[in-house]
Scaffold this motif. Sequence first.
Motif, short mmCIF file in Angstrom:
data_model
loop_
_atom_site.label_atom_id
_atom_site.label_comp_id
_atom_site.label_asym_id
_atom_site.label_seq_id
_atom_site.Cartn_x
_atom_site.Cartn_y
_atom_site.Cartn_z
N ALA A 1 0.83 -1.21 0.00
CA ALA A 1 0.00 0.00 0.00
C ALA A 1 0.86 1.26 0.00
CB ALA A 1 -0.93 0.00 1.20
N GLY A 2 2.09 1.14 0.49
CA GLY A 2 2.99 2.29 0.53
C GLY A 2 3.34 2.82 -0.84
N LEU A 3 3.25 1.97 -1.86
CA LEU A 3 3.56 2.40 -3.23
C LEU A 3 2.51 3.36 -3.78
CD1 LEU A 3 4.73 -0.97 -4.84
CD2 LEU A 3 6.15 1.02 -4.34
N PHE A 4 1.39 3.49 -3.07
CA PHE A 4 0.30 4.34 -3.56
C PHE A 4 0.09 5.57 -2.69
CE2 PHE A 4 -0.38 0.11 -5.21
CZ PHE A 4 -0.65 0.36 -6.54
N SER A 5 1.14 5.98 -1.99
CA SER A 5 1.07 7.20 -1.21
C SER A 5 0.85 8.40 -2.13
CB SER A 5 2.38 7.39 -0.43
OG SER A 5 2.37 8.59 0.30
#
Length: 301
Positions: free
Chosen positions: A68-72
């Motif tokens: 999910a961090g890739l979609f910050s």
Amino acid sequence: MADTFSQVLLGSGLTLLSHPLMYVKVLVQVGHEPLPPSLGRNMFGRQVNQLPGLFAYAKHIVKIDGKAGLFSGLLPRLCAGTIGTVVHSKVLQQVQASEHCEDTVNGHKEIASSLDQVVRETSREMAARCAATLVTHPFHVITLRCMVQFIGRETKYSGVIDSMVTVYREEGILGLFAGLVPRLLGDIISLWLCNMLAYFINTYALENGMSSMSEMKGYSQAVTGFFASMLTYPFVLVSNLMAVNNSGLAGGLPPYAPVYCSWVDCWRQLSREGNLSRGSSLFFRKAPAGKKYVMEQKRFY
């Protein structure tokens, strides 16, 4: 209306797919290098010290923040894309309607040359793009700051509205438009360069060629667009840096990054350092010669 809705859906899908790539690109643009260089081979097969590429960098982000961090920063970017598409469509319609009314009032419509037609269409597109960029730039600023928070592990910017309120409270209205000028200049120069180059290639380079060469006209716009984006990349870099500079985030403050007086100052300093193309490629990234990597500070000196 249906066409605009389709464009919004298509744009949102492309934004979702490309977001991890943009995320890594932005972190590289601001100079964040959390991984040491490794020995690898360039595109010509020669051994060189290379910085981590797209996949290695993305894997590092996933290791820390999960997938999910890739979609910050995705939400404000989706907002920018949706609003920008609608504004672009509406402004383009208004400009076309205005031109049609002007031709009607004049009582005749002259047959314009091909060059005049290109200039007219490019002017319309420029007006629509500038309007869309102006309206959506605050969302762009929030997107970039949400991404750069990864460097200092801050949580200052979260919700779209809350983030805008934070920027306005700390920096005023100008904070929401940080980096706007170089972004607009880059878009305008890229648009005119792309369209004019495509026109001259189609008119003079391919017009008198063999019949098979006519197929190349369909690709000229894409080729010239790629060429124009390469030439105007420094404007994109400077705009993104100014959007996060002196924002209270570690990635935009000393000692990690200098505080720039203006976007011109930023351009000049990057030029002196030879960094105007930083982040333009996420593959075959050669480590700067003569610079030592310090793991504790996670950056180059």
